[in-house]
Design an enzyme around this catalytic site. Structure first.
Site, PDB file in Angstrom:
ATOM      1  N   SER A 369     143.015 110.395 124.743  1.00 25.57           N
ATOM      2  CA  SER A 369     142.850 108.879 125.701  1.00 25.57           C
ATOM      3  C   SER A 369     143.501 109.250 127.042  1.00 25.57           C
ATOM      4  CB  SER A 369     143.098 108.290 124.388  1.00 25.57           C
ATOM      5  OG  SER A 369     142.500 106.980 124.457  1.00 25.57           O
ATOM      6  N   ASP A 459     132.566 105.828 119.644  1.00 24.97           N
ATOM      7  CA  ASP A 459     133.976 105.805 120.830  1.00 24.97           C
ATOM      8  C   ASP A 459     134.135 104.104 121.358  1.00 24.97           C
ATOM      9  OD1 ASP A 459     136.424 105.162 121.899  1.00 24.97           O
ATOM     10  OD2 ASP A 459     136.527 107.670 121.970  1.00 24.97           O
ATOM     11  N   HIS A 501     136.896 107.358 118.465  1.00 24.30           N
ATOM     12  CA  HIS A 501     138.010 107.831 119.239  1.00 24.30           C
ATOM     13  C   HIS A 501     138.863 109.083 118.895  1.00 24.30           C
ATOM     14  CE1 HIS A 501     139.662 106.900 123.199  1.00 24.30           C
ATOM     15  NE2 HIS A 501     140.759 106.676 122.210  1.00 24.30           N
TER      16      HIS A 501
END
Length: 521
Positions: A369, A459, A501
């Site tokens: 991320s 995501d 995610h």
């Protein structure tokens, strides 16, 4: 809007609080019913930039067992603007003092009893309230620790009383099962179970480390030295033998920031730069890198790899100031810290007598991320220090994201606190953005790390097309600068159908290991 809103009931259901907060400010309302039964939300104090606080409720019994009183707990940074402290305010005095125009310091100065005072080194990350006890989870230099505050109430006759608090450090290591007895106390990770019963006598926590799977413990609140092991995972003799051959160290980069590094490797490994290295980095939102044992790490460690975690500025390992020094206009500090850690682990730190754990040709970065932004920006700056990168759900288009319309794009306004507003922080964003700072000459392109980027179909934080565009731009730039497809296959994108995610299925871990081995063979 820029604020997250949540409604939270105290563990003992004594009060309900409404929290409106961001990463730089907070305001709390308490729900209160009047005599007619109408519920109103009453603000605790005025909101202002830099002030963050949270409230909870605890019931404390009078010494001798006759009666009790309720107290509102306030965890805040009002005095120091950095690490939190905790205090308690008796219920009636709390409601007398709160209001939309009240300064939190004034409320606390008149009515608060200190429970845990401010420390510049030790920062409080969570507080759990139980009847007569508070449990404080702390971090210091990236290390986890736990304290219990024993609350006692002595009556002086109505309406007088004295609330006292005695803090006790909890040392869990002596109570851990034998496989934890590896001299790794400072590297333990503590995770609290929900522990929903406010009158519970025991606190259940999970303890893990880079060399151990989670072990569940019951900690008596009255006597925290009498810890009971609830469950632990027993390894096969072969795995236990391999774990006993490993060691874990805490190092610091040679830079003035002295960035903490956790290093795991085989005992007796030669520090001559010959070991392959998997280096994890994050450094954003004041969050910490998870360091628990993972099967894929065992596979690499058993093959002579070293495993490291770089706690760069922007993360939460050293508290709010550490986060503040790695966000907005200071975000380049995260990149500089990562480069310093790479130089240190390669034995190249100026004036340092550090030994070389690995070398650039055998170093793989792993980031998830927002951590991918730091990793990819470091690769743009010094591609010669890294052989390959695994970027999972990588946030690599900072400029494109922050210039999106906050009215129509979810979460953009919330990100201003972390990355800055594009009109005010444009130059730093331009320097940071991996998507817009790809190699510009042939030599840089030839030395640019191989990349494995992933994107999840569902995501909602990092759209799967963002890392895909990054890989496509890398391939296009490679063809343009090198005049051929000779490096195009070094830049890979994997679309995770049905993924979100945080997905990390077993096959994905095996894929990451295969990529590491292939790139460093």
């Amino acid at each position: 809007g820029r604020f997250f809103l949540d409604v939270v009931a105290a563990r003992d259901r004594g009060m309900v609080f409404v929290n409106s907060n961001s990463r730089t400010t907070a305001q709390v309302w308490v729900l209160r019913a009047d005599k007619e039964g109408t519920v109103r939300a009453v603000p605790v104090a005025r909101r202002r930039s830099g002030l963050r606080y949270f409230c909870d409720h605890v019931e404390v019994d009078q010494v001798g067992g006759v009666g009790s009183r309720g107290f509102v707990l306030v965890t805040h940074n009002a005095r120091a603007k950095s690490n939190f402290e905790v205090c308690a305010v008796e219920e009636s005095r709390f409601f007398e003092g709160i209001g939309a125009d009240v300064e939190l310091e004034d409320l606390l100065a008149d009515a608060a009893v200190p429970v845990a005072t401010h420390s510049t080194e030790r920062h409080i990350v969570d507080v759990h309230a139980f009847r007569n006890h508070l449990v404080l989870f702390d971090r210091e230099d990236g290390n986890h620790s736990m304290r219990i505050a024993h609350l006692k109430l002595s009556e002086l006759g109505a309406p007088g009383f004295i609330l006292t608090s005695e803090l006790e450090d909890v040392d869990l290591e002596p109570s851990l099962p034998s496989e934890f007895q590896l001299g790794i106390g400072p590297f333990l990770t503590l995770d609290a179970h929900p522990n929903l019963d406010p009158t519970a006598k025991n606190l259940r926590v999970a303890v893990s480390s880079p060399l151990n799977c989670p072990c569940e413990l019951d900690v008596p609140l009255d006597s925290p030295r009498s810890v009971t092991v609830v469950s632990s995972l027993e390894f096969s003799p072969n795995i236990q033998q391999m774990l006993s051959s490993l060691t874990v160290q805490r190092l610091h980069s040679a830079s003035s920031a002295r960035v903490p590094i956790t290093l795991v490797h085989q005992k007796g490994a030669k520090m001559d730069g010959s070991s392959p290295l998997l280096l994890h980095v994050y450094g954003a939102y004041g969050e910490c890198i998870p360091t628990s044992l993972k099967p894929e790490h065992l596979l690499l460690l058993s093959r002579g790899w070293a495993l490291a975690y770089a706690y760069v500025r922007g993360g939460g390992e050293r508290g709010p100031n550490w986060h503040r020094e790695g966000r907005c206009e200071h975000k380049m500090n995260s990149v500089h810290d990562l480069l310093d850690c790479l130089e240190f682990l390669h034995g190249n730190s100026t004036g340092s007598a550090s030994e070389a754990v690995s070398c650039p040709e055998k170093t793989v970065l792993h980031a998830h991320s927002a951590g991918a932004l730091t990793a990819a920006a470091a690769a743009n700056t010094r591609p010669d220090l890294i052989r390959a990168m695994i970027l999972k759900a990588g946030f690599v288009d900072l400029l494109g994201t922050m210039h999106a319309d906050p009215e129509t794009t979810p979460l953009v306004a919330h990100e201003y606190d972390e990355w800055g507003h594009p009109e005010e922080n444009q130059e730093v964003m331009r320097q940071l953005c991996p998507m817009t700072n790809l190699p510009t000459d042939e030599d840089e392109m030839r030395h640019f790390p191989a990349v494995l980027a992933t994107g999840g179909e569902h995501d909602r934080r990092v759209p799967f097309e963002m890392p895909l565009k990054y890989i496509l731009k890398l391939r296009e730039r490679s063809r343009k600068l090198l005049g051929s497809d000779e490096r195009a296959d070094a830049f890979l994108y994997l679309f995770e159908k049905g993924g979100s995610h945080f997905d990390n299925e077993g096959w994905a871990a095996a894929r990451d290991v295969a990529f590491c081995l292939e790139q460093t063979k």
